[in-house]
Design a protein around this motif. Sequence first.
Motif, PDB file in Angstrom:
ATOM      1  N   MET A  64       0.948  -1.136   0.051  1.00 22.03           N
ATOM      2  CA  MET A  64      -0.216  -0.226  -0.079  1.00 22.03           C
ATOM      3  C   MET A  64       0.753   1.185   0.155  1.00 22.03           C
ATOM      4  O   MET A  64       0.304   2.377  -0.347  1.00 22.03           O
ATOM      5  N   ALA A  65       2.167   1.247   0.409  1.00 19.14           N
ATOM      6  CA  ALA A  65       3.079   2.235   0.222  1.00 19.14           C
ATOM      7  C   ALA A  65       3.466   2.678  -1.056  1.00 19.14           C
ATOM      8  O   ALA A  65       3.274   3.929  -1.496  1.00 19.14           O
ATOM      9  N   ASP A  66       4.048   1.586  -1.961  1.00 22.79           N
ATOM     10  CA  ASP A  66       4.342   1.975  -3.300  1.00 22.79           C
ATOM     11  C   ASP A  66       4.057   0.563  -3.950  1.00 22.79           C
ATOM     12  O   ASP A  66       4.977  -0.117  -3.941  1.00 22.79           O
ATOM     13  N   LEU A  67       2.821   0.601  -4.563  1.00 25.32           N
ATOM     14  CA  LEU A  67       2.656  -0.811  -5.170  1.00 25.32           C
ATOM     15  C   LEU A  67       3.603  -1.306  -6.467  1.00 25.32           C
ATOM     16  O   LEU A  67       3.967  -2.149  -6.499  1.00 25.32           O
ATOM     17  N   ALA A  68       3.967  -0.107  -7.088  1.00 24.66           N
ATOM     18  CA  ALA A  68       4.835  -0.225  -8.266  1.00 24.66           C
ATOM     19  C   ALA A  68       6.089  -0.818  -7.993  1.00 24.66           C
ATOM     20  O   ALA A  68       6.817  -1.666  -8.317  1.00 24.66           O
ATOM     21  N   ALA A  69       6.726  -0.135  -6.803  1.00 24.68           N
ATOM     22  CA  ALA A  69       8.092  -0.472  -6.242  1.00 24.68           C
ATOM     23  C   ALA A  69       7.855  -1.801  -5.567  1.00 24.68           C
ATOM     24  O   ALA A  69       9.007  -2.865  -5.576  1.00 24.68           O
ATOM     25  N   PHE A  70       6.886  -2.296  -5.017  1.00 27.54           N
ATOM     26  CA  PHE A  70       6.722  -3.520  -4.228  1.00 27.54           C
ATOM     27  C   PHE A  70       6.751  -4.561  -5.377  1.00 27.54           C
ATOM     28  O   PHE A  70       7.233  -5.629  -5.151  1.00 27.54           O
ATOM     29  N   LEU A  71       6.167  -4.554  -6.749  1.00 29.18           N
ATOM     30  CA  LEU A  71       6.080  -5.584  -7.693  1.00 29.18           C
ATOM     31  C   LEU A  71       7.140  -5.376  -8.626  1.00 29.18           C
ATOM     32  O   LEU A  71       7.124  -6.421  -9.620  1.00 29.18           O
ATOM     33  N   ASP A  72       8.038  -4.323  -8.173  1.00 32.42           N
ATOM     34  CA  ASP A  72       9.010  -4.223  -9.302  1.00 32.42           C
ATOM     35  C   ASP A  72       8.454  -3.983 -10.632  1.00 32.42           C
ATOM     36  O   ASP A  72       9.188  -4.518 -11.723  1.00 32.42           O
ATOM     37  N   ARG A  73       7.443  -3.202 -10.846  1.00 38.77           N
ATOM     38  CA  ARG A  73       6.839  -3.091 -12.207  1.00 38.77           C
ATOM     39  C   ARG A  73       6.797  -1.537 -12.496  1.00 38.77           C
ATOM     40  O   ARG A  73       6.060  -0.959 -11.655  1.00 38.77           O
ATOM     41  N   ARG A  74       7.113  -1.077 -13.632  1.00 37.77           N
ATOM     42  CA  ARG A  74       7.020   0.312 -13.896  1.00 37.77           C
ATOM     43  C   ARG A  74       6.540   0.465 -15.513  1.00 37.77           C
ATOM     44  O   ARG A  74       7.066  -0.396 -16.048  1.00 37.77           O
ATOM     45  N   ASP A  75       6.248   1.659 -15.870  1.00 33.36           N
ATOM     46  CA  ASP A  75       5.771   1.750 -17.168  1.00 33.36           C
ATOM     47  C   ASP A  75       6.989   2.270 -17.917  1.00 33.36           C
ATOM     48  O   ASP A  75       7.815   2.972 -17.304  1.00 33.36           O
ATOM     49  N   PRO A  76       7.224   1.713 -19.106  1.00 33.67           N
ATOM     50  CA  PRO A  76       8.468   2.181 -19.695  1.00 33.67           C
ATOM     51  C   PRO A  76       8.264   3.658 -20.178  1.00 33.67           C
ATOM     52  O   PRO A  76       7.335   4.350 -20.305  1.00 33.67           O
ATOM     53  N   GLU A  77       9.582   4.243 -20.349  1.00 29.12           N
ATOM     54  CA  GLU A  77       9.593   5.612 -20.775  1.00 29.12           C
ATOM     55  C   GLU A  77       8.931   5.839 -21.987  1.00 29.12           C
ATOM     56  O   GLU A  77       8.534   7.021 -22.156  1.00 29.12           O
ATOM     57  N   ASN A  78       9.124   4.905 -22.834  1.00 22.87           N
ATOM     58  CA  ASN A  78       8.855   5.087 -24.570  1.00 22.87           C
ATOM     59  C   ASN A  78       7.493   4.572 -24.589  1.00 22.87           C
ATOM     60  O   ASN A  78       7.061   4.055 -25.627  1.00 22.87           O
ATOM     61  N   ILE A  79       6.505   4.489 -23.465  1.00 22.77           N
ATOM     62  CA  ILE A  79       5.104   3.993 -23.726  1.00 22.77           C
ATOM     63  C   ILE A  79       4.499   4.795 -24.783  1.00 22.77           C
ATOM     64  O   ILE A  79       4.382   6.109 -24.642  1.00 22.77           O
ATOM     65  N   GLU A  80       3.654   4.290 -25.377  1.00 27.51           N
ATOM     66  CA  GLU A  80       2.802   4.793 -26.308  1.00 27.51           C
ATOM     67  C   GLU A  80       1.832   5.568 -25.441  1.00 27.51           C
ATOM     68  O   GLU A  80       1.186   5.090 -24.452  1.00 27.51           O
ATOM     69  N   ASP A  81       1.201   6.699 -26.138  1.00 32.69           N
ATOM     70  CA  ASP A  81       0.231   7.434 -25.399  1.00 32.69           C
ATOM     71  C   ASP A  81      -1.225   6.706 -25.266  1.00 32.69           C
ATOM     72  O   ASP A  81      -2.048   6.846 -24.558  1.00 32.69           O
TER      73      ASP A  81
END
Length: 356
Positions: A153-170
Amino acid sequence: MNTRASILTDGYDDPLITTEEDAEAHEKDLWFLPGPFEEEPDDLPPGPRAEPPDTAVIEDWAKAEGVHAARLAKVAGRLGALDDRLLRGPEGWRHRLALVEAAALSWVAGDRVSTDRLALWVSMRLSGAQDDPNALARVGWAVRRLTGGPGPMADLAAFLDRRDPENIEDSAERFEDRAGGWLDVMAAAKGLHPITRACMGYHLWSLAGLGRHGDQIEAAVTASRIATSDGSGAIFAPLAMAGAGGLRVSGLPPERLARWLDGMNSAILTAMRTLDDIEVWIGRAENVMAQLSGRTPVALRKVFTEWPLVSAPMAEAMTGASRAAIQRNLAWMESSGLIREVTGNGRYRMWKADLI
């Protein structure tokens, strides 16, 4: 003047409307009024209907919690007992339970990583030719998250080690948006018991679009951490140690919560029995090894408490003792009946505590 007078008096000479037929005839003369409304067939496709808000599902889980209030209190009490025992016990107990739980979750997800293979991977990154590196990495992640670190609940993305790529399409759907919707529902359900919230979060995981390969492990580990959000000894709530029945996805919220509570109850009892066996072994090992001097025997006891399977290189790395001292103490412990060799090989030998 005469013309105006004739206009004003023309209406007096009209016959009075005395019957219904005369009224209808009079209305026909009113050409400036719109005609009668005629219903026409609606050939247009139906438009989109308003969907209920995401938080509407919380009411269903609140009702399910009320139905199983007594069972929930029983499981919460047992989880509290496990939390207290781990808080007073050595650090290695939590690590051992995390290995057992992560290995059990791997079988639920279809990866089927045994506890001994997982121990080798986590400790020394050793794997066999038949092992799937991706599966080992997923289960290794589960061990790390079950042994410590900030909660989901503190940071789900960090907990899962999952982030959106920088060059993701709109036009692409972003992970942070999907995670944000799930987190909003979980935050709105703060009135529910943590165990109920954990169950709800697990079953909403795929619906929120958070699923991917291995998502059962991610969802279960996340839920197990949420269930013990108030605990300080038990970092996670066991879910799969006694089988995967509680993680089955089917039925309405009352059915799902009932299975969840039964599965967690069985898993907690399994964890407590595991701690009982380890505690008995520690007492026996301390008595038998009391005659030995030096720090290596004590360090080896600690290693066998934390890890279900130990090799000589692994013990050497964890204790800092020399290879000769490790080999000598392992041989002594084996001859004393404290540990037993499980590989049957002349090389790459592995030992485990003999939990009688």
